[in-house]
Enzyme design. Structure first.
Site, PDB file in Angstrom:
ATOM      1  CG  HIS A   1      68.690  77.469 -69.945  1.00 59.23           C
ATOM      2  ND1 HIS A   1      69.197  78.117 -71.059  1.00 59.23           N
ATOM      3  CD2 HIS A   1      67.633  78.222 -69.534  1.00 59.23           C
ATOM      4  CE1 HIS A   1      68.482  79.216 -71.285  1.00 59.23           C
ATOM      5  NE2 HIS A   1      67.518  79.295 -70.379  1.00 59.23           N
TER       6      HIS A   1
ATOM      7  CG  HIS B   1      64.195  78.762 -68.601  1.00 60.45           C
ATOM      8  ND1 HIS B   1      64.892  79.902 -68.264  1.00 60.45           N
ATOM      9  CD2 HIS B   1      63.844  78.178 -67.423  1.00 60.45           C
ATOM     10  CE1 HIS B   1      64.971  80.003 -66.945  1.00 60.45           C
ATOM     11  NE2 HIS B   1      64.343  78.970 -66.418  1.00 60.45           N
TER      12      HIS B   1
ATOM     13  CG  ASP C   1      62.754  81.307 -73.520  1.00 64.64           C
ATOM     14  OD1 ASP C   1      63.113  80.492 -72.643  1.00 64.64           O
ATOM     15  OD2 ASP C   1      63.127  82.492 -73.533  1.00 64.64           O
ATOM     16  CG  HIS C   2      66.536  78.807 -74.067  1.00 59.10           C
ATOM     17  ND1 HIS C   2      67.692  79.402 -74.519  1.00 59.10           N
ATOM     18  CD2 HIS C   2      65.863  79.780 -73.410  1.00 59.10           C
ATOM     19  CE1 HIS C   2      67.721  80.665 -74.128  1.00 59.10           C
ATOM     20  NE2 HIS C   2      66.622  80.916 -73.455  1.00 59.10           N
TER      21      HIS C   2
ATOM     22  CG  HIS D   1      69.111  82.090 -66.602  1.00 57.61           C
ATOM     23  ND1 HIS D   1      68.392  83.243 -66.370  1.00 57.61           N
ATOM     24  CD2 HIS D   1      68.419  81.399 -67.542  1.00 57.61           C
ATOM     25  CE1 HIS D   1      67.312  83.245 -67.124  1.00 57.61           C
ATOM     26  NE2 HIS D   1      67.307  82.137 -67.856  1.00 57.61           N
TER      27      HIS D   1
ATOM     28  CG  ASP E   1      68.420  82.938 -71.493  1.00 58.92           C
ATOM     29  OD1 ASP E   1      68.727  83.257 -72.668  1.00 58.92           O
ATOM     30  OD2 ASP E   1      67.261  82.675 -71.150  1.00 58.92           O
TER      31      ASP E   1
ATOM     32  CG  HIS F   1      66.539  86.319 -74.672  1.00 54.13           C
ATOM     33  ND1 HIS F   1      65.203  86.175 -74.948  1.00 54.13           N
ATOM     34  CD2 HIS F   1      66.896  85.247 -73.924  1.00 54.13           C
ATOM     35  CE1 HIS F   1      64.759  85.058 -74.372  1.00 54.13           C
ATOM     36  NE2 HIS F   1      65.773  84.477 -73.753  1.00 54.13           N
TER      37      HIS F   1
END
Length: 240
Positions: free
Chosen positions: A55, A57, A59-60, A113, A132, A170
């Site tokens: 996805h 975001h 942090d990905h 998400h 996530d 995570h």
């Protein structure tokens, strides 16, 4: 044979390196940043040829551009989020396949998400990369989707074979488990798991990957009886 290596980054993210011994190919799943990932691959003599994103975001996908610049790798991600991930070379949707050597991953659309979130399921290898969407004893926040979508995701992922290894992004397991105990205080499997997780974290050990079987027994979101119950549990977790 596939080797999957955990690369801890930022405060609680895990980037995954997957290496096919037979072909020598290496894939990165959800690189939040580049340098630790490049270093982990170099330390093993692996050359990164692909990135798979679940996805959009940061942090990905934050390491996409730098890893691509360093390696020339190709980047695959969700078609529904192509406008939010500017580095993609290939977009994929439900039922599409991606490969690492002779190993095949089927794309599963698991929105909630984020609106276009996907997972990569390597059925023959009993592996799923869930980003996530599913966590150890938890699920992702409903930022762009609905409880109904997440309920469907939990049912779909929960229908995979029990021995499927689940690679999430995570280290949320301890907080998830402690919250879950408040919801299902009489769940003996859950209580035992939380105790084991507390001990592991005290030793500085990671608690993922998990398995579908373990989640079916201890994940209160996967165990929710209906959409309303999942929604209530998710709202309570958000407020905790």
């Amino acid at each position: 044979m596939l080797e999957v290596v955990r690369v801890p980054v930022l405060s609680d993210n895990y980037v995954w390196l997957m290496h096919d011994v037979a072909s020598g190919e290496t894939v990165v799943i959800d690189p939040a940043v580049a340098e630790p990932v490049l270093a982990a691959a170099a330390a093993r003599g692996w050359t990164i040829g692909q990135i798979w994103n679940t996805h959009w975001h940061g942090d990905h996908v934050g390491g996409n551009a730098a890893i691509k610049a360093a390696t020339g790798c190709s980047i695959t991600g969700p078609a529904a989020e192509a406008d939010r991930i500017g580095t993609l070379d290939r977009t994929v949707s439900e039922g599409d396949v991606v490969r690492i050597g002779g190993h095949v991953a089927t794309v599963m659309e698991v929105p909630a998400h984020t609106a276009g979130h996907i997972a990569y399921h390597l059925a023959e290898d009993a592996i799923v990369f869930v980003g996530d969407t599913l966590f150890a004893m938890g699920c992702g926040r409903l930022f762009e989707g609905t409880a109904a979508q997440m309920f469907n995701n939990m049912a779909r992922l929960g229908g995979l074979p029990d021995d499927t290894s689940v690679y999430c992004a995570h280290e949320y397991t301890l907080s998830n488990g402690r919250f879950a105990l408040g919801v299902e205080p009489d769940n003996e499997a859950l209580a035992a798991r939380v105790a084991a997780v507390e001990a592991a974290r005290a030793r500085g050990e990671a608690t993922v990957p998990t398995t579908i079987g373990l989640e079916r027994a201890t994940n209160i979101f996967m165990r929710a009886r209906d959409v309303e119950e999942l929604a209530q549990r998710r709202a309570a977790k958000d407020a905790a």
